[in-house]
Design an enzyme around this catalytic site. Structure first.
Site, PDB file in Angstrom:
ATOM      1  N   ASP A 159      -4.196   3.770   2.841  1.00  0.00           N
ATOM      2  CA  ASP A 159      -5.621   3.442   3.010  1.00  0.00           C
ATOM      3  C   ASP A 159      -5.838   1.963   3.359  1.00  0.00           C
ATOM      4  O   ASP A 159      -6.978   1.497   3.431  1.00  0.00           O
ATOM      5  CB  ASP A 159      -6.429   3.843   1.763  1.00  0.00           C
TER       6      ASP A 159
ATOM      7  N   HIS B 187      -3.853 -17.314  -5.469  1.00  0.00           N
ATOM      8  CA  HIS B 187      -4.745 -16.544  -4.600  1.00  0.00           C
ATOM      9  C   HIS B 187      -6.019 -17.296  -4.239  1.00  0.00           C
ATOM     10  O   HIS B 187      -6.857 -16.759  -3.523  1.00  0.00           O
ATOM     11  CB  HIS B 187      -5.112 -15.226  -5.295  1.00  0.00           C
ATOM     12  N   ASP B 188      -6.192 -18.497  -4.768  1.00  0.00           N
ATOM     13  CA  ASP B 188      -7.392 -19.284  -4.485  1.00  0.00           C
ATOM     14  C   ASP B 188      -7.101 -20.473  -3.575  1.00  0.00           C
ATOM     15  O   ASP B 188      -7.952 -21.360  -3.422  1.00  0.00           O
ATOM     16  CB  ASP B 188      -7.994 -19.823  -5.795  1.00  0.00           C
TER      17      ASP B 188
ATOM     18  N   ASP C 195      -1.740  -1.206  -3.817  1.00  0.00           N
ATOM     19  CA  ASP C 195      -2.048  -0.436  -5.021  1.00  0.00           C
ATOM     20  C   ASP C 195      -0.886  -0.464  -6.014  1.00  0.00           C
ATOM     21  O   ASP C 195       0.171  -1.034  -5.737  1.00  0.00           O
ATOM     22  CB  ASP C 195      -2.419   1.007  -4.638  1.00  0.00           C
TER      23      ASP C 195
ATOM     24  N   ASP D 235      -4.837 -10.102 -15.827  1.00  0.00           N
ATOM     25  CA  ASP D 235      -5.858 -11.126 -15.624  1.00  0.00           C
ATOM     26  C   ASP D 235      -7.009 -10.831 -16.571  1.00  0.00           C
ATOM     27  O   ASP D 235      -7.537  -9.715 -16.563  1.00  0.00           O
ATOM     28  CB  ASP D 235      -6.337 -11.075 -14.168  1.00  0.00           C
TER      29      ASP D 235
ATOM     30  N   ASN E 299      -0.449   4.556  -0.088  1.00  0.00           N
ATOM     31  CA  ASN E 299      -1.068   5.795   0.392  1.00  0.00           C
ATOM     32  C   ASN E 299      -1.786   5.664   1.735  1.00  0.00           C
ATOM     33  O   ASN E 299      -2.573   6.530   2.117  1.00  0.00           O
ATOM     34  CB  ASN E 299      -2.040   6.342  -0.668  1.00  0.00           C
TER      35      ASN E 299
ATOM     36  N   GLU F 136      -6.599 -20.581 -17.059  1.00  0.00           N
ATOM     37  CA  GLU F 136      -7.058 -21.236 -15.838  1.00  0.00           C
ATOM     38  C   GLU F 136      -8.086 -22.252 -16.300  1.00  0.00           C
ATOM     39  O   GLU F 136      -9.272 -21.960 -16.408  1.00  0.00           O
ATOM     40  CB  GLU F 136      -7.695 -20.244 -14.855  1.00  0.00           C
TER      41      GLU F 136
ATOM     42  N   ASP G 106       0.851  -1.194   0.000  1.00  0.00           N
ATOM     43  CA  ASP G 106       0.000   0.000   0.000  1.00  0.00           C
ATOM     44  C   ASP G 106       0.885   1.242   0.000  1.00  0.00           C
ATOM     45  O   ASP G 106       1.772   1.362   0.842  1.00  0.00           O
ATOM     46  CB  ASP G 106      -0.883  -0.042   1.259  1.00  0.00           C
TER      47      ASP G 106
ATOM     48  N   ASP H   1      -8.986 -16.191 -16.872  1.00  0.00           N
ATOM     49  CA  ASP H   1      -9.790 -16.654 -15.740  1.00  0.00           C
ATOM     50  C   ASP H   1     -10.937 -17.588 -16.138  1.00  0.00           C
ATOM     51  O   ASP H   1     -11.688 -17.284 -17.073  1.00  0.00           O
ATOM     52  CB  ASP H   1     -10.389 -15.408 -15.061  1.00  0.00           C
TER      53      ASP H   1
HETATM   54  C1  GLC Z   1     -11.109 -17.820 -10.810  1.00  0.00           C
HETATM   55  C2  GLC Z   1     -10.331 -16.889  -9.907  1.00  0.00           C
HETATM   56  C3  GLC Z   1     -11.047 -16.732  -8.616  1.00  0.00           C
HETATM   57  C4  GLC Z   1     -12.407 -16.140  -8.906  1.00  0.00           C
HETATM   58  C5  GLC Z   1     -13.162 -16.948  -9.962  1.00  0.00           C
HETATM   59  C6  GLC Z   1     -14.294 -16.160 -10.520  1.00  0.00           C
HETATM   60  O1  GLC Z   1     -11.185 -19.094 -10.310  1.00  0.00           O
HETATM   61  O2  GLC Z   1      -9.031 -17.370  -9.750  1.00  0.00           O
HETATM   62  O3  GLC Z   1     -10.358 -15.949  -7.693  1.00  0.00           O
HETATM   63  O4  GLC Z   1     -13.157 -16.087  -7.727  1.00  0.00           O
HETATM   64  O5  GLC Z   1     -12.363 -17.299 -11.063  1.00  0.00           O
HETATM   65  O6  GLC Z   1     -13.814 -15.134 -11.332  1.00  0.00           O
HETATM   66 CA    CA Z   2      -3.601   2.059  -1.191  1.00  0.00          CA
END
Ligand code: GLC
Ligand code: CA
Length: 602
Positions: free
Chosen positions: A73, A379-380, A77, A146, A71, A307, A69, A248
């Site tokens: 908040d 991230h999943d 970013d 993405d 700034n 993906e 981050d 995605d």
């Molecule tokens: C993909 C992303 C996930 C998201 C899902 C819907 O699996 O990696 O984070 O929630 O698609 O877009």
């Molecule tokens: Ca920020």
């Protein structure tokens, strides 16, 4: 016998037993090389005869909300990312994948896009974006964005028009259908729970389709106008200098638009999973995306990583073979073991064996096809160290041994933010600490299934995507140097000791291990083996030893990671190129301690 003599003989006996015990703790492990599938040789030869700019590179995923981050908040970013590019450069990263930064109501943290050509103000401005991109280029790094085009946000202008008039032209960008006898058009269950159909307010018998949250309406890829709009948008980013996309949830674009539904599954709610329908239509995806590839990706020589869940062997070549629709796809073989219709409470426990066997299978399938992208985290998913390793190795030592196992797999490896310092799961203390919409859903599911609130919290804490989404740990100051404000999600409990700054100063840290491994992967002496070499599993007599070879006519390397709790020895010769933990050759045998790993050359 005198008392003192008795004691000394007992002591001697105890020492002898200890010696026997410690000798017995060294387990002799056999490793047997798998035979090579000839079709893999052909694919390796094909790839090396047509080198691509992404071959030989290492990629890194940034989750923008949680990286840095700038700034105060409490939300990561773009300027924060720019300020940390040197960290990635020093790590050896060539390609950065940014999770979505587009305008979004953030119901699913940016995977619900309301304007594909605008930057979400919480991440900054287009100027910040351009600056970030140019700073990446200055450092010789590539950016992939993405691309979320299976669905958009219910706040997208086109969807709002469609919602107001389900029979109007905008509705054709989506799937609007009439219900049947007061019920939704079919019985599919969304990835995030509940029906995939949502009623259209004010047009009572109309529903719209959403495979994910109801704020994520699915886009209709069978509509040529929709496709044109997507191509325009994709070319807008590519023309700006973006080098490609992570795509995605893309297999979901193929659908049976008669929406016949499926026989109900074992969950007992009369529904069936949307992903089952997706897998049934997987073979249609290459046909749907060919034009996108030819009109956007090919002319820009861009990289695409799909993906792509639910693939079957027959379609792999069309998906990412030499003339496939994607340059690469993530290897989700291990992930697919977890996901099941019932939910987190019914997921299996992760283990080294599960990680190893699934990755072996994924690697073998990939090398008969093309250039896949191995991952250990994203991230999943929860943190790999917590998910797969035994409790005693859920630490820096285990993280390093896992890093060795991971970093020499074949393909384009993606490291996830925080993985390079060995982040573990976060110690979530109450259900209110979760931010992911899936966590709330899974918590309720677990309670409904009869788990106590504590048990429900435990299962969600173990599997939650939020484990990957707690802020990156930069130093030991307030909020780990992530923000001077209040972070949008809680901090990891160990940031005082587990952070980039501390690890920079320690030559044996997880961070320096990743740096060394990436350097070795790119070492010109071995680069060709690392890129085009065959992946050859070594079957081990111990389920917690992960060993493989990478082999090419030019040479070979052997990777062995001992993720068991005992010391091991192997009947092996070779020269150690890299080691973490205890590894040595003694009396013609390789000794490898618990939580230790080596890379060898003959
Ligand atoms: C993909 C992303 C996930 C998201 C899902 C819907 O699996 O990696 O984070 O929630 O698609 O877009
Ligand atoms: Ca920020």
């Amino acid at each position: 016998m005198k008392k003192s003599a008795l004691i000394s003989s007992l002591v001697a006996a105890a020492i002898a037993t200890a010696a026997v015990a410690s000798a017995a703790e060294i387990k002799t492990v056999s490793l047997i090389e798998d035979p090579v599938d000839p079709s893999a040789l052909a694919v390796c030869a094909q790839l090396s005869s047509a080198p691509k700019w992404w071959h030989g590179k290492v990629a890194y995923q940034i989750y923008p909300r949680s990286f840095k981050d700038s700034n105060g908040d409490g939300i990561g970013d773009l300027r924060g990312i720019t300020s940390k590019l040197d960290h990635l450069k020093a790590l050896g990263i060539d390609i950065i994948w940014l999770s979505p930064i587009y305008a979004s109501p953030m119901v699913d943290n940016g995977y619900d896009i309301s304007d594909y050509r605008a930057i979400n103000p919480e991440f900054g401005t287009m100027k910040d974006f351009d600056e970030m991109l140019s700073e990446m280029k200055k450092r010789g790094m590539h950016l992939i964005m993405d691309l979320v085009v299976n669905h958009c946000s219910s706040e997208h202008a086109a969807f709002k028009k469609a919602l107001a008039d389900p029979e109007g032209p905008e509705a054709k960008y989506f799937y609007f259908r009439k219900g049947k006898n007061g019920l939704p058009p079919d019985n599919l269950r969304s990835y995030f729970g509940g029906s995939v159909w949502e009623k259209v307010p004010g047009h009572e018998n109309y529903y719209y389709l959403h495979y994910f949250a109801k704020q994520q309406p699915d886009l209709n890829w069978y509509n040529p106008d929709l496709r044109e709009r997507v191509y325009d948008m994709v070319n807008f980013w590519l023309d700006k200098g973006v080098d490609g996309f992570r795509i995605d949830a893309i297999m979901n674009v193929a659908k049976d638009t008669a929406f016949p539904g499926l026989p109900p599954d074992a969950v007992g709610d009369g529904m069936a999973e949307a992903k089952v329908m997706t897998a049934m239509h997987a073979a249609e995806v290459p046909g749907i995306l060919k034009e996108f590839r030819d009109r956007c990706i090919k002319p820009h020589d861009a990289l695409t990583v799909g993906e792509a869940f639910g693939l079957n062997d027959e379609i792999l070549p069309e998906i990412y073979g030499s003339d496939g629709i994607f340059s690469s796809v993530f290897d989700f073989t291990v992930r697919e073991i977890f996901e099941n219709a019932k939910g987190y409470y019914d997921y299996p426990m992760g283990s080294v064996k599960m990680y190893r066997d699934a990755n072996f299978k994924g690697q073998l399938d990939a090398q008969k096809t093309g250039f896949a992208s191995p991952i250990t985290e994203n991230h999943d998913e929860p943190r790999a160290v917590s998910l797969y390793l035994p409790p005693k190795l859920q630490n820096a030592q285990g993280a390093r041994a896992l890093a060795v196992a991971f970093m020499f797999m074949r393909g384009l490896p993606f490291i996830y933010e925080g993985q390079e310092i060995g982040m573990t799961n976060t110690d979530f203390k109450s259900k209110d600490e979760f931010r992911d919409l899936v966590a709330a859903e899974e918590y309720t599911k677990a309670l409904d299934h009869g788990l106590s609130p504590q048990e429900a919290l435990k299962t969600v804490a173990l599997q939650s995507r939020d484990n990957a989404r707690t802020p990156m740990l930069w130093d030991d100051t307030m909020n780990a140097g992530f923000t001077t404000g209040t972070p949008w999600i809680r901090m990891h409990q160990d940031f005082k000791t587990l952070n980039v700054k501390a690890q920079e100063q320690d030559p044996t840290s997880v961070l320096n291990c990743y740096r060394d491994l990436i350097k070795l992967r790119k070492d010109p002496r071995f680069a060709e083996i690392m890129i085009y070499g065959l992946f050859i599993p070594m079957q081990s007599s111990d389920d917690e030893v992960l060993a493989y070879k990478r082999k090419l006519s030019a040479g070979e390397i052997t990777v062995i990671s001992n993720l068991s709790l005992h010391d091991t020895q192997f009947d092996l010769k070779g020269k150690i190129l890299y080691q973490t933990g205890k590894a040595e050759f003694k009396d013609g045998k390789l000794l490898l301690g618990s939580g230790s790993a080596v890379v060898l050359k003959p």
